[in-house]
Design an enzyme around this catalytic site. Structure first.
Site, PDB file in Angstrom:
ATOM      1  N   ASP A  11      54.119  32.787   5.167  1.00  0.00           N
ATOM      2  CA  ASP A  11      53.602  33.819   6.050  1.00  0.00           C
ATOM      3  C   ASP A  11      52.198  33.414   6.490  1.00  0.00           C
ATOM      4  O   ASP A  11      51.265  33.406   5.684  1.00  0.00           O
ATOM      5  CB  ASP A  11      53.585  35.148   5.287  1.00  0.00           C
ATOM      6  CG  ASP A  11      53.065  36.310   6.095  1.00  0.00           C
ATOM      7  OD1 ASP A  11      52.491  36.104   7.188  1.00  0.00           O
ATOM      8  OD2 ASP A  11      53.211  37.447   5.607  1.00  0.00           O
ATOM      9  N   ILE A  12      52.038  33.103   7.757  1.00  0.00           N
ATOM     10  CA  ILE A  12      50.756  32.620   8.269  1.00  0.00           C
ATOM     11  C   ILE A  12      49.628  33.621   8.037  1.00  0.00           C
ATOM     12  O   ILE A  12      48.471  33.244   7.924  1.00  0.00           O
ATOM     13  CB  ILE A  12      50.861  32.219   9.758  1.00  0.00           C
ATOM     14  CG1 ILE A  12      49.686  31.331  10.171  1.00  0.00           C
ATOM     15  CG2 ILE A  12      51.003  33.456  10.645  1.00  0.00           C
ATOM     16  CD1 ILE A  12      49.875  30.643  11.494  1.00  0.00           C
ATOM     17  N   ASN A  25      50.843  36.418  23.545  1.00  0.00           N
ATOM     18  CA  ASN A  25      51.356  36.548  24.903  1.00  0.00           C
ATOM     19  C   ASN A  25      50.142  36.755  25.808  1.00  0.00           C
ATOM     20  O   ASN A  25      49.047  37.029  25.323  1.00  0.00           O
ATOM     21  CB  ASN A  25      52.406  37.669  25.000  1.00  0.00           C
ATOM     22  CG  ASN A  25      51.845  39.025  24.713  1.00  0.00           C
ATOM     23  OD1 ASN A  25      50.845  39.442  25.296  1.00  0.00           O
ATOM     24  ND2 ASN A  25      52.475  39.752  23.807  1.00  0.00           N
ATOM     25  N   GLY A  33      57.515  38.569  16.995  1.00  0.00           N
ATOM     26  CA  GLY A  33      57.337  37.311  16.283  1.00  0.00           C
ATOM     27  C   GLY A  33      56.025  37.211  15.538  1.00  0.00           C
ATOM     28  O   GLY A  33      55.514  38.195  14.990  1.00  0.00           O
ATOM     29  N   VAL A  34      55.448  36.019  15.566  1.00  0.00           N
ATOM     30  CA  VAL A  34      54.197  35.765  14.843  1.00  0.00           C
ATOM     31  C   VAL A  34      53.053  36.591  15.429  1.00  0.00           C
ATOM     32  O   VAL A  34      52.173  37.056  14.690  1.00  0.00           O
ATOM     33  CB  VAL A  34      53.866  34.252  14.801  1.00  0.00           C
ATOM     34  CG1 VAL A  34      53.439  33.724  16.149  1.00  0.00           C
ATOM     35  CG2 VAL A  34      52.820  33.947  13.751  1.00  0.00           C
ATOM     36  N   ASP A  35      53.069  36.810  16.719  1.00  0.00           N
ATOM     37  CA  ASP A  35      52.035  37.615  17.376  1.00  0.00           C
ATOM     38  C   ASP A  35      52.013  39.029  16.793  1.00  0.00           C
ATOM     39  O   ASP A  35      50.955  39.539  16.388  1.00  0.00           O
ATOM     40  CB  ASP A  35      52.313  37.648  18.877  1.00  0.00           C
ATOM     41  CG  ASP A  35      51.202  38.276  19.707  1.00  0.00           C
ATOM     42  OD1 ASP A  35      50.083  38.445  19.203  1.00  0.00           O
ATOM     43  OD2 ASP A  35      51.467  38.584  20.885  1.00  0.00           O
ATOM     44  N   GLY A 124      59.562  30.456  19.634  1.00  0.00           N
ATOM     45  CA  GLY A 124      60.318  31.686  19.406  1.00  0.00           C
ATOM     46  C   GLY A 124      60.859  32.233  20.706  1.00  0.00           C
ATOM     47  O   GLY A 124      61.696  31.620  21.362  1.00  0.00           O
ATOM     48  N   ALA A 125      60.359  33.377  21.094  1.00  0.00           N
ATOM     49  CA  ALA A 125      60.834  34.061  22.299  1.00  0.00           C
ATOM     50  C   ALA A 125      60.620  33.230  23.569  1.00  0.00           C
ATOM     51  O   ALA A 125      61.338  33.414  24.548  1.00  0.00           O
ATOM     52  CB  ALA A 125      60.125  35.408  22.448  1.00  0.00           C
TER      53      ALA A 125
END
Length: 180
Positions: A11-12, A25, A33-35, A124-125
């Site tokens: 987990d970042i 984004n 996601g990560v964002d 990801g997306a």
């Protein structure tokens, strides 16, 4: 140089580094996601700073990066970079992805940070093929740290074992002096 680059899974938002890179984004207001994970873990202070940046400069274009505090994260800062959306590879995606990594490293260096963690930006997306994105990430970071003293440590934090294996292979190839 390779001692300065490593790949790990996890987990970042829990990795103890000076600065975490967020695959943001353009709105900088969080997302999936990560964002989304970084925004949730950092708390409302991160969103407030992102809103302020957006008010001052508008959206963040692909390839660009901005820096904020880290809110409740264990890091000292978050660098938000926008990677390209994959459109088949003929719309400057590789160049924009390289710029996203390069600008993130420049911001970390300019702010005196010694350790940085990257997610797999745009995979990801945004649909960037993971193998191509990993190759660009490792090559760009290697070029950067070969010419500079900082950052001392660059971590590629992988969400799954398949992505981790990609990065580990690329780092092994680099150690064996194979061309990326």
């Amino acid at each position: 140089m390779l001692q300065r680059m490593r790949a790990c899974s996890g987990d970042i938002t829990r990795i103890p580094v000076d600065v975490i890179v967020n695959a943001a984004n353009p709105s900088l207001l969080g997302g999936g996601g990560v964002d989304g994970a970084i925004h949730r873990a950092a708390g409302p202070a991160l969103l407030a700073e992102c809103k302020q940046i957006r008010q001052q400069q508008g959206e963040c274009a692909p390839g660009h990066a901005v820096i904020t505090g880290a809110g409740d994260l264990p890091a000292r800062a978050v660098i938000h970079t926008v990677g390209p959306v994959w459109h088949g590879g003929n719309h400057q995606e590789a160049e924009l992805l390289e710029e996203a990594y390069h600008h993130s490293l420049e911001l970390a260096s300019a702010n005196g940070y010694h350790s940085i963690s990257f997610p797999a930006i745009s995979t990801g997306a945004y649909g960037y093929p993971a193998d191509q994105a990993a190759r660009i990430a490792v090559a760009t970071v290697n070029r950067y740290i070969t010419r500079r003293e900082h950052p001392d440590l660059v971590l590629f934090v992988c969400f799954d074992e398949q992505t981790l294996a990609l990065y580990q292979q690329l780092l092994a190839d680099l150690a064996d002096h194979k061309v990326l």
